[in-house]
Design a protein around this motif. Structure first.
Motif, PDB file in Angstrom:
ATOM      1  N   ASP A   1       1.010  -1.320   0.006  1.00 41.18           N
ATOM      2  CA  ASP A   1       0.249  -0.068  -0.334  1.00 41.18           C
ATOM      3  C   ASP A   1       0.715   1.373  -0.229  1.00 41.18           C
ATOM      4  O   ASP A   1       0.720   1.796   1.422  1.00 41.18           O
TER       5      ASP A   1
ATOM      6  N   GLY B   1       1.395   4.600   0.054  1.00 43.16           N
ATOM      7  CA  GLY B   1       0.731   5.418   0.007  1.00 43.16           C
ATOM      8  C   GLY B   1       1.359   6.892  -0.129  1.00 43.16           C
ATOM      9  O   GLY B   1       0.956   7.605  -0.431  1.00 43.16           O
TER      10      GLY B   1
ATOM     11  N   ARG C   1      -2.340  -1.271  -3.008  1.00 47.39           N
ATOM     12  CA  ARG C   1      -3.346   0.594  -3.525  1.00 47.39           C
ATOM     13  C   ARG C   1      -3.906   0.064  -4.640  1.00 47.39           C
ATOM     14  O   ARG C   1      -3.379  -0.437  -5.844  1.00 47.39           O
TER      15      ARG C   1
END
Lengths: 389, 170, 615
Positions: free
Chosen positions: C214, C216, C255
């Protein structure tokens, strides 16, 4: 298995699997909390119960951290106190400065902590939430999201105790909002108005609508009572001010129900002071003797309903008494009439003429006596109870 | 696209489209997020009726579905524009001029990030990093990445693309 | 490019390359960066052009993962010559086929030119960008077709898994990883082997293996490139981890903004399952494991391991307090091992080549390589893998080629919204977990953003704080409210309304957030602001005391002006100004009305005569 740890220099031995908070409380050491409640799961959200654990990288929340053998904990060190002060200051910075008129002033966990930690009102130029106050048309639960500290106790109470999942948080960050269902009115979101969310709210964000402005904690006298609605026997506290019930609050030590109440127990008290409530026996004039005299002597009265003008006369003294008129008598007279009629019916038609229906509002003991009376005195087995219907 | 799409009119939501999704994820733990993703693939946003249906079919509270749907930036609870412009405001794009791109589009189309123009033509979104940092500043119009954007270029592109489609459809 | 030599010969037929690949092949980068600049069209054109010349069977056009040098994309490399062509368009394809393939003449105009000498460079490894790199995790990126498991197998793929299953006990695997000194590449730097050991020792089943993909951080794409370019290396690492800790199932949390990475992972998982590397009784051994992809839905906080697991469970991505750690109580309350993409990708190499081999790479206590997404104000942006211990200066100037247009370096930011920035004086800091931490920045997951003199550090700090505000989950007050207060204070300063007390207030808020917040997001979110305040306090003071933005970025503190002598009155700026703030007659100098001007900068960009300046 037990574990021994040191809290503030004091050796504490307690069950393995306990949290630091449980261990501390078992040893009489106070750790403040906000989002924690012994009835609910722990989430470590509010950060008020942070403590210093020697060797840990950060402060730990006492309500979630499991104890370990040899752990050394400080619950009131300067860094701990400073952090709690910071958390309280942040909460206040997005909270109305409204204690003066707030319903829960004097009964507010946030107010108590702010006082204990000497936090000053933070002036700042930034945002404060400005949610609409009391936006929900339901009759019982008052909502002021501006006072909500997002501790989630209402969410967990609704989910874990009542199993209704009405409440949840929506959005995130500073925009996080306590919502019912998909941001709907509560009654459209499976709410059954038990008021558990209000009971668990540590601040004034959720309150009982019927009690608004009726009296705060220090103005009322709490009278422990047993609920009269059913045979479960829930206990709660009547909040009484000037001889009138203004609110019902949960009694955490209630042996049967704890904090839990249903909509009737929590909100069904308005009948107590209702003007239509019957407080003396009424008997039709046709079953009585010497009505005129007793009325003249002032022992009995012609019954005049007080509420709503229903069925009622004009309140004048010149009331005509017909055989159907209700006369307010005394208990002995009324019970005599009942006993006389029972005996007469039994003589004329036999025991089979009786059917008996008991009430769920009676206690076990009362229902037992009722059953005895039906079977042995009246001689009928035709007896039932409303809870069976 | 139907004619009522643009004006935000309430065209009926065909809930039967969700059946294959429920079948696919039946019995899987933690399937709420993938189901919401598939629902959004189908309807382009998450209509209230669909959230309600998902709650019923998964046997979870609507408040939980709503809490999840509003937590994640990917989900939209409102109908979106015919065209979606994503402007990347990842760090690399930010230092290379994203703010000027946002201002330019805001001014030209009278729309704020997260909003859709009144005529339903364009939704403007500002996102954190689409991973095309080497092409900073990057924008994505209807799924097509356009790198090394300047405000003038972007506006030209939008004028051409967005107005052309609306002309065709009227 | 250290070619690994001591490759074991394996008896298992499936583990050796079965496919005869043409000796001449063309690698076309199909990473997200190059695809955005139309590499798919280039690949298609190449296939057609080769077909037109009847060369389809002799020359393979291969889709590969990221070469890293995204600034020069789309990239095409001709093998076996290793000729590196940059910024290739479909129009260039004819020349590549007719000149290079058919006539063996290099297409010089497509070669990378040395920025100083302007001499074209043919081989990719001679380019400055690659000079100081050491590619281990990325050693297959740009070489193999990530959607073809045979390519991975041909490059010693799944041999580490075979070795583990056939001759190592789980404890031996863990010992080897511990001995290698591998530290978690997600940013924390926790010893990977130790994490595995704790998870293995927790006596509860089932256990889970989770890969944190993920990614981010804005400005970071290391994990994406790894997954896009060499998904099997991550899968193999996860299978080995599962064997070591005793897990039956695993998840890759990726993601959703990375559709290509998810697609390639799915293809790789399907192929691995087909070949028996996943599923029941892997390769006939008494070990079963399967792996699933979970897509994120747009929440930075889900990179935090407990929030990530909440998200896999289908909940709001709120972190849980630790302890208990995931190794004890993680996904669905079960023992779970969470590692970053790159941490898993190292594992097959460590198993195959040994802990000692890995330990001698990089720096003491920080073995191995570091992967960075080098972006921002630097000439060669892209993905790099460098040995730990290399200095920031070497990365920015030798690999990155310095700052564009001769501007001055100001700061380098590592660790994204949870990291810090370092000024020029720190450029000789070695890049490793401990040194960067000591300098006030962090290693982070691998974003490295270069800021130059046109970057306003107050605005930069505000940018990261806005990100933290947007991404705060809202569970705990220090982060939820503290980040909002920090952002408001920074907005005040950039609006020219700040006071010097605001700087103390920022420090106070930062300290409270660091001490009080539940998870790393809240604890570390103040770091970019604090490091900017530490190293660039003068810039903050200029905004407050002089109401001036030295970099000319903060709208409230700057004005756009037209220099009358340079303005030709061409009307271009006036016509394009979105707020009609520019007035003037044709062929007469124009004037900007500061009350109407939104400071969007469109006019300055459009002016061909450099007549518009920022003051």
């Amino acid at each position: 298995m037990t574990v021994t740890l040191t809290i503030n220099g004091q050796k504490v031995t307690t069950a393995e699997g306990s949290t630091i908070l449980e261990a501390a409380r078992s040893a009489g050491i106070y750790i403040p909390t906000l989002c924690h409640h012994p009835d609910l799961s722990n989430v470590g959200a509010c950060r008020i119960c942070v403590v210093e654990v020697v060797g840990a990288r950060n402060l730990q929340t006492a309500c979630t951290t499991p104890i370990a053998e040899g752990m050394v904990v400080y619950t009131d060190s300067e860094i701990v106190r400073a952090t709690r002060r910071f958390v309280l200051e942040m909460l206040l910075s997005d909270h109305p400065n409204d204690c003066m008129t707030c319903e829960v002033s004097g009964d507010c966990e946030l107010q108590d902590l702010v006082y204990d930690y000497g936090v000053k009102w933070p002036e700042h130029k930034g945002k404060r939430h400005n949610w609409e106050i009391d936006p929900d048309p339901n009759p019982f639960v008052f909502i002021d999201r501006n006072k909500c500290i997002l501790c989630g106790r209402c969410v967990r109470a609704c989910a874990e105790i009542q199993n209704r999942d009405v409440w949840n948080f929506a959005h995130r960050g500073f925009r996080t909002k306590l919502v019912a269902g998909a941001d709907q009115f509560m009654l459209d979101a499976r709410c059954e108005s038990c008021g558990q969310c209000v009971a668990y709210c540590p601040v004034g964000a959720l309150y009982d609508k019927m009690s608004l402005g009726k009296g705060r904690a220090n103005q009322v006298q709490k009278v422990r009572t047993t609920c009269s609605y059913c045979g479960v026997g829930c206990n709660f506290d009547l909040n009484v001010r000037d001889g009138r019930i203004v609110r019902v609050t949960s009694a955490p030590d209630a042996p049967v129900n704890g904090m839990a109440l249903c909509v009737k127990g929590r909100y069904g008290y308005d009948y107590v002071h209702h003007p239509d409530r019957l407080t003396a026996p009424l008997v039709r004039a046709r079953w009585l003797q010497g009505v005129e005299e007793k009325l003249k002597g002032g022992e009995w009265q012609v019954f005049v309903p007080q509420g709503n003008g229903r069925d009622g006369g004009d309140g004048s003294d010149h009331l005509t008494v017909t055989p159907d008129t209700f006369i307010q008598t005394d208990w002995d007279t009324a019970l005599d009439v009942v006993a006389r009629k029972f005996a007469e019916e039994k003589r004329l038609h036999g025991s089979g003429a009786f059917g008996m229906l008991a009430s769920a509002k009676c206690t076990n003991e009362e229902n037992y006596l009722f059953n005895k009376f039906a079977r042995q005195i009246l001689g009928t087995n035709t007896i039932d109870h409303c809870a069976r219907l | 696209m139907t004619a009522s799409d643009g004006d935000g009119g309430a065209s009926a939501v065909d809930l039967s489209l969700m059946e294959p999704v429920f079948q696919k994820y039946s019995g899987q733990p933690g399937a709420l997020i993938p189901i919401l993703q598939k629902a959004q693939d189908i309807y382009n946003y998450l209509p209230a009726e669909v959230l309600q249906l998902i709650a019923e079919r998964l046997g979870i509270a609507l408040s939980k579905v709503y809490g999840v749907a509003t937590f994640y930036a990917q989900f939209y609870l409102e109908r979106r524009g015919k065209h979606v412009l994503k402007i990347c405001d990842g760090t690399a794009c930010h230092v290379k001029g994203t703010p000027a791109l946002i201002t330019a589009v805001e001014e030209e189309f009278n729309v704020r990030p997260g909003e859709t123009t009144l005529d339903g033509e364009l939704t403007l979104e500002v996102v954190y990093c689409i991973g095309s940092c080497a092409l900073a500043p990057a924008t994505v119009l209807d799924g097509r990445v356009m790198g090394r954007m300047r405000p003038t270029q972007l506006l030209q592109h939008l004028r051409r693309h967005v107005s052309k489609t609306s002309v065709q459809e009227t | 490019m250290g070619e690994q030599t001591n490759v074991r010969i394996v008896e298992d037929a499936a583990l050796t390359s079965t496919k005869d690949l043409p000796s001449q092949w063309i690698a076309v980068c199909m990473g997200t960066g190059c695809v955005s600049s139309a590499s798919a069209e280039v690949r298609q054109a190449l296939i057609q052009e080769l077909e037109r010349h009847g060369l389809s069977s002799q020359v393979e056009v291969r889709r590969t993962g990221c070469f890293g040098f995204c600034a020069a994309g789309p990239i095409v490399v001709i093998h076996p010559d290793e000729t590196f062509y940059t910024r290739v368009t479909p129009a260039d394809v004819k020349d590549i086929v007719e000149q290079h393939i058919l006539a063996n003449r290099r297409v010089e105009r497509l070669m990378y030119r040395d920025p100083v000498t302007k001499v074209p460079i043919e081989k990719w490894y001679e380019i400055g960008f690659y000079s100081k790199q050491q590619r281990i995790v990325l050693h297959n990126c740009g070489i193999i077709d990530p959607e073809n498991i045979d390519h991975y197998l041909a490059r010693e793929g799944y041999q580490a898994l075979h070795k583990v299953l056939s001759e190592m006990t789980p404890d031996q695997v863990i010992d080897e990883v511990i001995r290698s000194g591998l530290r978690g590449r997600g940013g924390g730097g926790f010893p990977t082997g130790l994490k595995w050991k704790i998870t293995r020792q927790t006596p509860r089943w089932p256990k889970y293996v989770i890969c944190n993909a993920d990614e981010g951080d804005p400005g970071a794409f290391m994990d994406r490139s790894t997954l896009e370019g060499d998904p099997h290396s991550v899968i193999e690492g996860m299978i080995i981890a599962a064997y070591a800790i005793g897990a039956r199932y695993g998840y890759i949390y990726c993601r959703a903004e990375y559709p290509l990475a998810i697609h390639r992972l799915q293809v790789a998982l399907d192929q691995a399952r087909q070949r028996g590397f996943l599923g029941g009784n892997i390769r006939g051994f008494d070990f079963s494991f399967d792996l699933y992809i979970k897509e994120g839905a747009g929440a930075f906080v889900c990179g935090e391991e407990t929030a990530l697991m909440a998200s896999i469970q289908g909940d709001r991505g709120n972190p849980w307090p630790r302890p208990p750690y995931p190794a004890v109580s993680g996904l669905w309350g079960q023992p779970s091992n969470v590692n970053n993409v790159k941490s898993y990708a190292y594992v097959p190499h460590i198993i195959r080549l040994g802990a000692d081999w890995f330990k001698q790479l990089g720096a003491p206590d920080n073995p191995g390589t570091a992967i960075f997404a080098l972006t921002g104000m630097v000439n060669n942006t892209g993905l790099i893998e460098v040995p730990m211990g290399i200095t920031l200066r070497e990365i920015i100037y030798d690999i990155g080629g310095g700052i564009p247009d001769g501007r001055k370096f100001k700061a380098v930011q590592t660790g994204g919204p949870l990291g810090g920035c370092l000024p020029e004086a720190y450029l000789d800091t070695p890049v490793d977990f401990d040194s960067l931490c000591a300098a006030g920045a962090v290693m982070g997951s691998g974003g490295m953003i270069v800021a130059d003199e046109t970057t306003c550090m107050v605005e930069f700090a505000k940018y990261f704080m806005r990100f933290a505000c947007d991404e705060s989950c809202g569970k705990c007050p220090p982060c939820r409210i503290g980040s909002t207060r920090m952002l408001e204070t920074l907005e005040c300063i950039t609006a020219g309304l700040g006071t010097l007390e605001d700087l103390d207030y920022l420090r106070y808020l930062a300290n409270g957030m660091q001490k009080g917040s539940l998870c790393a997001l809240g604890q570390l979110a103040p770091s970019p602001v604090m490091s900017a305040l530490r190293h660039f306090e003068d810039e903050f003071r200029a905004h407050i005391e002089e109401r001036r933005c030295p970099a000319g970025k903060c709208h409230a503190l700057i004005t756009y002006e037209i220099i009358a002598d340079l303005c030709t009155g061409c009307m271009v700026c006036a016509r394009n100004c979105p707020t009609n703030a520019i007035r003037g007659e044709k062929r007469q100098p124009h004037v900007i009305d500061p009350a109407l001007c939104e400071r969007c900068g469109l006019c300055k960009e459009l002016c061909k005569f450099d007549a518009i300046v920022v003051r």
